[in-house]
Design a protein around this motif. Structure first.
Motif, PDB file in Angstrom:
ATOM      1  N   THR A 184      39.879  40.654  53.972  1.00  0.00           N
ATOM      2  CA  THR A 184      40.877  40.251  53.049  1.00  0.00           C
ATOM      3  C   THR A 184      41.164  41.066  51.730  1.00  0.00           C
ATOM      4  OG1 THR A 184      40.271  37.767  53.356  1.00  0.00           O
ATOM      5  CG2 THR A 184      41.464  38.045  51.390  1.00  0.00           C
ATOM      6  N   VAL A 185      42.320  41.352  51.655  1.00  0.00           N
ATOM      7  CA  VAL A 185      42.837  42.234  50.484  1.00  0.00           C
ATOM      8  C   VAL A 185      43.677  41.371  49.766  1.00  0.00           C
ATOM      9  CG1 VAL A 185      44.275  44.363  49.973  1.00  0.00           C
ATOM     10  CG2 VAL A 185      42.614  44.375  51.993  1.00  0.00           C
ATOM     11  N   SER A 186      43.129  41.189  48.386  1.00  0.00           N
ATOM     12  CA  SER A 186      44.127  40.259  47.472  1.00  0.00           C
ATOM     13  C   SER A 186      43.795  40.786  46.084  1.00  0.00           C
ATOM     14  CB  SER A 186      43.606  39.069  47.804  1.00  0.00           C
ATOM     15  OG  SER A 186      42.161  38.952  47.229  1.00  0.00           O
ATOM     16  N   SER A 187      44.441  40.446  45.241  1.00  0.00           N
ATOM     17  CA  SER A 187      44.575  40.826  43.806  1.00  0.00           C
ATOM     18  C   SER A 187      43.537  40.277  43.085  1.00  0.00           C
ATOM     19  CB  SER A 187      46.045  40.554  43.069  1.00  0.00           C
ATOM     20  OG  SER A 187      45.705  40.776  41.821  1.00  0.00           O
ATOM     21  N   SER A 188      43.015  41.171  42.244  1.00  0.00           N
ATOM     22  CA  SER A 188      41.982  40.582  41.339  1.00  0.00           C
ATOM     23  C   SER A 188      42.597  39.595  40.517  1.00  0.00           C
ATOM     24  CB  SER A 188      41.420  41.945  40.330  1.00  0.00           C
ATOM     25  OG  SER A 188      42.693  42.371  39.640  1.00  0.00           O
ATOM     26  N   PRO A 189      41.867  38.773  39.682  1.00  0.00           N
ATOM     27  CA  PRO A 189      40.480  38.651  39.889  1.00  0.00           C
ATOM     28  C   PRO A 189      40.184  37.766  41.207  1.00  0.00           C
ATOM     29  CG  PRO A 189      41.562  36.808  38.563  1.00  0.00           C
ATOM     30  CD  PRO A 189      42.603  37.875  38.970  1.00  0.00           C
ATOM     31  N   HIS A 190      38.938  38.237  41.534  1.00  0.00           N
ATOM     32  CA  HIS A 190      38.440  37.685  42.711  1.00  0.00           C
ATOM     33  C   HIS A 190      37.338  36.357  42.559  1.00  0.00           C
ATOM     34  CE1 HIS A 190      40.062  41.216  44.598  1.00  0.00           C
ATOM     35  NE2 HIS A 190      39.236  41.962  43.778  1.00  0.00           N
ATOM     36  N   LEU A 191      37.481  36.042  41.235  1.00  0.00           N
ATOM     37  CA  LEU A 191      36.535  34.739  40.813  1.00  0.00           C
ATOM     38  C   LEU A 191      37.377  33.836  40.110  1.00  0.00           C
ATOM     39  CD1 LEU A 191      33.545  35.974  39.056  1.00  0.00           C
ATOM     40  CD2 LEU A 191      33.435  34.597  40.984  1.00  0.00           C
ATOM     41  N   SER A 192      37.175  32.575  40.091  1.00  0.00           N
ATOM     42  CA  SER A 192      38.118  31.457  39.448  1.00  0.00           C
ATOM     43  C   SER A 192      36.912  30.737  38.896  1.00  0.00           C
ATOM     44  CB  SER A 192      38.784  30.863  40.621  1.00  0.00           C
ATOM     45  OG  SER A 192      38.964  29.487  40.117  1.00  0.00           O
ATOM     46  N   SER A 193      37.672  30.041  37.688  1.00  0.00           N
ATOM     47  CA  SER A 193      36.750  29.241  36.769  1.00  0.00           C
ATOM     48  C   SER A 193      36.412  27.987  37.593  1.00  0.00           C
ATOM     49  CB  SER A 193      37.452  28.956  35.452  1.00  0.00           C
ATOM     50  OG  SER A 193      38.841  28.151  35.798  1.00  0.00           O
ATOM     51  N   VAL A 230      48.136  37.525  37.465  1.00  0.00           N
ATOM     52  CA  VAL A 230      47.985  38.994  37.111  1.00  0.00           C
ATOM     53  C   VAL A 230      48.921  39.788  37.967  1.00  0.00           C
ATOM     54  CG1 VAL A 230      46.315  40.910  37.477  1.00  0.00           C
ATOM     55  CG2 VAL A 230      45.765  38.747  36.686  1.00  0.00           C
ATOM     56  N   PRO A 277      34.143  41.477  40.294  1.00  0.00           N
ATOM     57  CA  PRO A 277      35.088  40.552  40.808  1.00  0.00           C
ATOM     58  C   PRO A 277      36.319  40.223  39.825  1.00  0.00           C
ATOM     59  CG  PRO A 277      33.134  39.712  39.935  1.00  0.00           C
ATOM     60  CD  PRO A 277      32.813  41.042  39.787  1.00  0.00           C
ATOM     61  N   MET A 278      36.197  40.706  38.394  1.00  0.00           N
ATOM     62  CA  MET A 278      37.423  40.160  37.735  1.00  0.00           C
ATOM     63  C   MET A 278      38.626  41.383  37.736  1.00  0.00           C
ATOM     64  SD  MET A 278      36.567  37.352  36.138  1.00  0.00           S
ATOM     65  CE  MET A 278      37.698  37.252  34.861  1.00  0.00           C
ATOM     66  N   MET A 279      38.301  42.454  37.910  1.00  0.00           N
ATOM     67  CA  MET A 279      39.124  43.620  37.873  1.00  0.00           C
ATOM     68  C   MET A 279      39.007  44.547  39.021  1.00  0.00           C
ATOM     69  SD  MET A 279      39.600  44.985  34.084  1.00  0.00           S
ATOM     70  CE  MET A 279      41.175  45.889  34.648  1.00  0.00           C
ATOM     71  N   GLY A 280      38.244  44.410  40.057  1.00  0.00           N
ATOM     72  CA  GLY A 280      37.908  45.242  41.170  1.00  0.00           C
ATOM     73  C   GLY A 280      38.928  45.314  42.187  1.00  0.00           C
ATOM     74  N   LEU A 281      38.845  46.199  42.942  1.00  0.00           N
ATOM     75  CA  LEU A 281      40.113  46.500  43.909  1.00  0.00           C
ATOM     76  C   LEU A 281      39.384  45.886  45.343  1.00  0.00           C
ATOM     77  CD1 LEU A 281      41.642  49.869  43.135  1.00  0.00           C
ATOM     78  CD2 LEU A 281      42.751  47.736  43.322  1.00  0.00           C
ATOM     79  N   ALA A 282      40.085  45.118  45.903  1.00  0.00           N
ATOM     80  CA  ALA A 282      39.843  44.733  47.353  1.00  0.00           C
ATOM     81  C   ALA A 282      40.201  45.936  48.312  1.00  0.00           C
ATOM     82  CB  ALA A 282      40.441  43.446  47.631  1.00  0.00           C
ATOM     83  N   GLU A 342      45.268  43.847  32.456  1.00  0.00           N
ATOM     84  CA  GLU A 342      45.102  43.071  33.849  1.00  0.00           C
ATOM     85  C   GLU A 342      43.493  42.835  34.030  1.00  0.00           C
ATOM     86  OE1 GLU A 342      46.715  45.531  36.801  1.00  0.00           O
ATOM     87  OE2 GLU A 342      48.581  46.024  35.608  1.00  0.00           O
ATOM     88  N   PHE A 346      41.869  33.752  36.088  1.00  0.00           N
ATOM     89  CA  PHE A 346      40.429  33.252  36.145  1.00  0.00           C
ATOM     90  C   PHE A 346      40.580  31.631  35.625  1.00  0.00           C
ATOM     91  CE2 PHE A 346      36.343  32.037  34.420  1.00  0.00           C
ATOM     92  CZ  PHE A 346      35.502  32.261  35.386  1.00  0.00           C
ATOM     93  N   ILE A 372      34.853  44.514  47.718  1.00  0.00           N
ATOM     94  CA  ILE A 372      35.621  45.203  46.512  1.00  0.00           C
ATOM     95  C   ILE A 372      34.725  46.159  45.723  1.00  0.00           C
ATOM     96  CG2 ILE A 372      36.946  43.311  45.750  1.00  0.00           C
ATOM     97  CD1 ILE A 372      35.099  42.150  44.039  1.00  0.00           C
ATOM     98  N   GLY A 419      42.541  39.819  33.935  1.00  0.00           N
ATOM     99  CA  GLY A 419      42.254  38.532  34.993  1.00  0.00           C
ATOM    100  C   GLY A 419      41.963  37.461  34.313  1.00  0.00           C
TER     101      GLY A 419
END
Lengths: 447, 314
Positions: B6-15, A431, A339-344, A416, A422, A335, A418
């Motif tokens: 893997t291309v997915s939407s943000s966010p890439h983290l979860s609580s 989102v 990790p919260m708003m970044g683009l994959a 956005e 999250f 990304i 996130g």
């Protein structure tokens, strides 16, 4: 603006947000300068606004800092070569957001010869300054990429507060922290220049309190600087809660002002600049070298040597990772940004853009996608939303395609960030849903 | 490796929060009340709990299968419903009646409306009300606590609320510890409070609804000339306020809505207790407020950041 504005002693209240993990592994890693890569790819759209047109053609010799793309439009900034060498090709690349833009591929000669025309800009008036900022190619370096000359180029007397965004609330990223530690004088002289030339009364450096060393250093330089700046610069430690660095949230916590829906920071008298942007402005005023390098954080479980690197803009991700010891294991997700708003990214051929502040590569374990399940209406998303939105309500309106209802319920203020997704225990694609909602409202407006 | 990212939407983290973990926390919070139920009312309550949990889970599985939908037994919400329903039953109840309650809760109230998150009333409460109306005698035959230790035959008693209407009072300590007649899980205020504190500490529930509910019952019963402490400790107030009224799906999401909801539940409870023919009103108050939730949510929408106040439409 009447009486002299006071500086805040403690942050104003903000709502929502989440306790995202910090993971600032690279906070103590001094930035290293990456040697010139074999080639760079300068995208013609590295900012919000009109893309540039290439002004070079294949075979041309270019030097560091030479303009390779430009546009007359107001909402646009020129692009410069970040290496010296020969233009190989003008090609079309697909950006992470799916749009296609032109890009200039430059083969480096490894010399990094600076362009002859580079000299410190001559600045006498406010307009000279705004033009110089545009010529420098600087955009909001925190991630959004909004051209800086547009931010500051508002009517005289409209702005009374300069806010420096050093919050760095995204996990992993420590590039702004390093900027503060390694270039604190650059930051302060940039603030000084902008305050004087733009006639701004006060400056507030907003920084999350999980960076005690940076706060200490900034406090020291501000104390010195305040002697000739009438004591009007302060460092405001903020609670470490994502998204304190989001522009509207930062303005709220620093000044207590609320940017109305659809308005810009200048409408409440604020200009917000990222700490890296302001430090760059200061160095540009001294040297005249446009924005050709960027300090970024390289981290993630798939990277061998996580660190902060000063990279020529346009360097391919794989060259940057190679410089950081290569991949530790097969990367599953890469990304741009946090990790919260970044683009994959679809692959590691993408070049670094001006507004990127991190490249994170994750292993399969961390990139695992979680299956969404039914919404249990727990309300965690609504409680986490810094903009006071209610995602379950909005999801219903998106399903109905109700543009008016969506607009009434504030969909357009969604940034956005996130937080909702999250916090969601059901892994709902919230989102994406918000983005759908915004596009429904936008297309209804066009009709 | 190229082209395989893997291309997915943000966010890439979860609580890391999941529905299953939340439900597990609710189950843990109900353990003290369940233990108290077994201590006071014996093996029969243990059997009721087991029967309800097993049938709710089985019914959830069957429903999803029949409806050709994704299996959701793993989220443990059916276990919570079964456990809550069991705790809302008298110890001597015929297990077959309990199974009927499970059918109402899972099949009718929950799955026929779309499963977890889509029911508009609380499944366990609704099942309890259906049973109360369908089997009025069996549902109000209360066994005395600890009788199961002394004799094989069950000795029936009355709930503190019923006793009060006959003019007999019950000691505060007995009420607090649960040494009274009543539904197996509702008598021990101590155990329920422990569970409530656990849920608040784990941030599974917000304390607003329980505090508003219990607080308003206290104040209102005092104003109406009753014994406020007695009223919050007796009947289903603790169980209802902490575990049933805080059900996510059937309670408002934002704090202002929660305040209205909690106060509303309390007002209806007290009015039923003081002025209606029924001795207890917690279940009815919660189901009535459940139905009002969409309206409460409409009234208490949060203002989006920077949104101008919308002019009233002419």
């Amino acid at each position: 603006m009447g009486d002299k504005l006071s500086l805040p002693l403690k942050p104003f209240r903000s709502r929502g947000g989440v306790k995202a993990p910090h993971r600032k592994h690279t906070a103590e890693c001094e930035s290293v300068v990456m040697p010139p890569p074999s080639e760079v790819l300068i995208c013609m759209s590295q900012h919000i606004g009109v893309p540039c047109k290439p002004v070079v053609k294949p075979g041309d010799e270019v030097k560091v800092g030479q303009i390779v793309g430009d546009n007359d439009a107001f909402l646009s900034v020129p692009m410069h070569s970040s290496v010296s060498g020969r233009v190989k090709k003008i090609e079309t690349v697909t950006m992470p957001n799916g749009s296609k833009v032109q890009a200039v591929r430059i083969e480096s000669d490894g010399q990094m010869t600076p362009f002859e025309g580079i000299k410190p800009p001559k600045i006498e008036t406010r307009d000279d300054f705004i033009k110089a900022v545009r010529d420098s190619g600087v955009v909001g370096l925190g991630g959004a990429g909004f051209p800086v000359h547009v931010k500051i180029g508002v009517e005289r007397d409209k702005v009374d507060t300069l806010i420096i965004n050093a919050a760095e609330c995204e996990p992993y990223i420590t590039a702004d922290n390093r900027e503060a530690l390694e270039n604190s004088w650059g930051v302060v002289s940039g603030i000084k220049a902008v305050m004087e030339l733009m006639e701004i009364d006060r400056a507030i450096i907003g920084i999350e309190n999980n960076k005690p060393n940076a706060i200490k250093v900034l406090n020291e330089v501000c104390r010195e600087a305040n002697r000739d700046m009438h004591g009007n610069v302060c460092v405001l430690p903020l609670k470490a809660r994502y998204p304190q660095g989001a522009e509207k949230v930062l303005i709220k916590v620093c000044t207590g002002r609320v940017v109305p829906e659809g308005k810009l920071p200048a409408d409440v008298g604020c200009v917000v600049m990222n700490i890296a942007s302001i430090a760059f402005v200061s160095s540009y005023l001294k040297t005249g070298m446009p924005l050709v390098t960027k300090r970024i954080t390289v981290d993630g479980s798939a990277v061998n040597r996580p660190q902060n690197v000063i990279v020529p803009i346009g360097t391919r991700i794989k060259d940057i990772i190679e410089f950081c010891g290569g991949y530790k294991c097969r990367p599953e997700k890469i990304i741009f940004g946090g990790p919260m708003m970044g683009l994959a990214l679809p692959d590691d051929e993408m070049p670094l853009l001006k507004q990127n502040n991190a490249v994170l590569a994750f292993s399969e374990k961390e990139a695992a996608r979680l299956e969404p399940s039914d919404c249990i209406r727990c309300g965690r998303c609504a409680a986490a939303c810094p903009m006071g939105l209610t995602p379950p309500l909005i999801s219903g309106l998106v399903a109905k395609g109700d543009a008016e209802g969506l607009a009434d319920n504030g969909i357009m203020v969604c940034m956005e960030c996130g937080c909702c997704a999250f916090a969601c225990p059901a892994n709902r694609p919230i989102v994406q849903n918000m983005r759908m909602g915004k596009s429904i409202v936008r297309s209804a407006k066009k009709k | 490796m190229e082209n395989m990212l893997t291309v997915s939407s943000s966010p890439h983290l979860s609580s890391g929060a999941t529905t299953r973990k939340i439900m597990l926390d609710v189950i843990i919070a109900l353990v003290p009340a369940s233990v108290a139920a077994v201590i006071f009312f014996g093996w029969k309550s243990l059997m009721l709990i087991a029967v309800c949990i097993a049938s709710c889970t089985a019914l959830e599985y069957i429903c999803r299968k029949v409806m050709k939908r994704k299996n959701t037994v793993g989220d443990l919400s059916a276990v919570v419903t079964g456990l809550l329903l069991a705790l809302n039953l008298p110890s001597g109840l015929n297990p077959l009646i309990a199974v009927f309650g499970c059918v109402v809760a899972i099949v009718v109230v929950k799955q026929m409306f779309g499963g977890i998150g889509n029911n508009f009333v609380n499944p366990a409460i609704t099942a309890r009300i259906v049973l109360l109306v369908s089997f009025p005698v069996q549902m109000t035959t209360w066994e005395k606590p600890f009788e199961w230790l002394k004799t094989a035959d069950s000795v029936t008693g009355a709930t503190p609320l019923a006793l009060m209407s006959q003019g007999t009072s019950t000691g505060y300590m007995d009420l607090f510890l649960g040494n009274t007649g009543g539904c197996i899980g509702e008598t021990c205020a101590l155990a329920l409070l422990l569970g409530g504190i656990y849920l608040v500490a784990r941030k599974v529930i917000s304390p607003i609804i329980p505090l508003c509910f219990i607080g308003t019952v206290f104040v209102l019963s005092f104003l109406l000339g009753g014994d406020p402490l007695f009223h919050i400790l007796s009947g289903g107030v603790m169980l209802g306020a902490i575990f049933m009224a805080t059900d996510y799906t059937t309670s408002p999401m934002n704090p202002a809505g929660k305040v209205i909801f909690g106060i509303g539940c309390a007002v209806i409870t007290v009015l039923i207790r003081f002025y209606a023919n029924l001795p207890e009103g917690v279940s009815f108050s919660i189901i009535l407020m459940n139905i009002l939730v969409p309206h409460i949510e409409n009234l208490t929408r949060t203002k989006p950041f920077g949104k101008e106040k919308k002019n009233e439409k002419a």
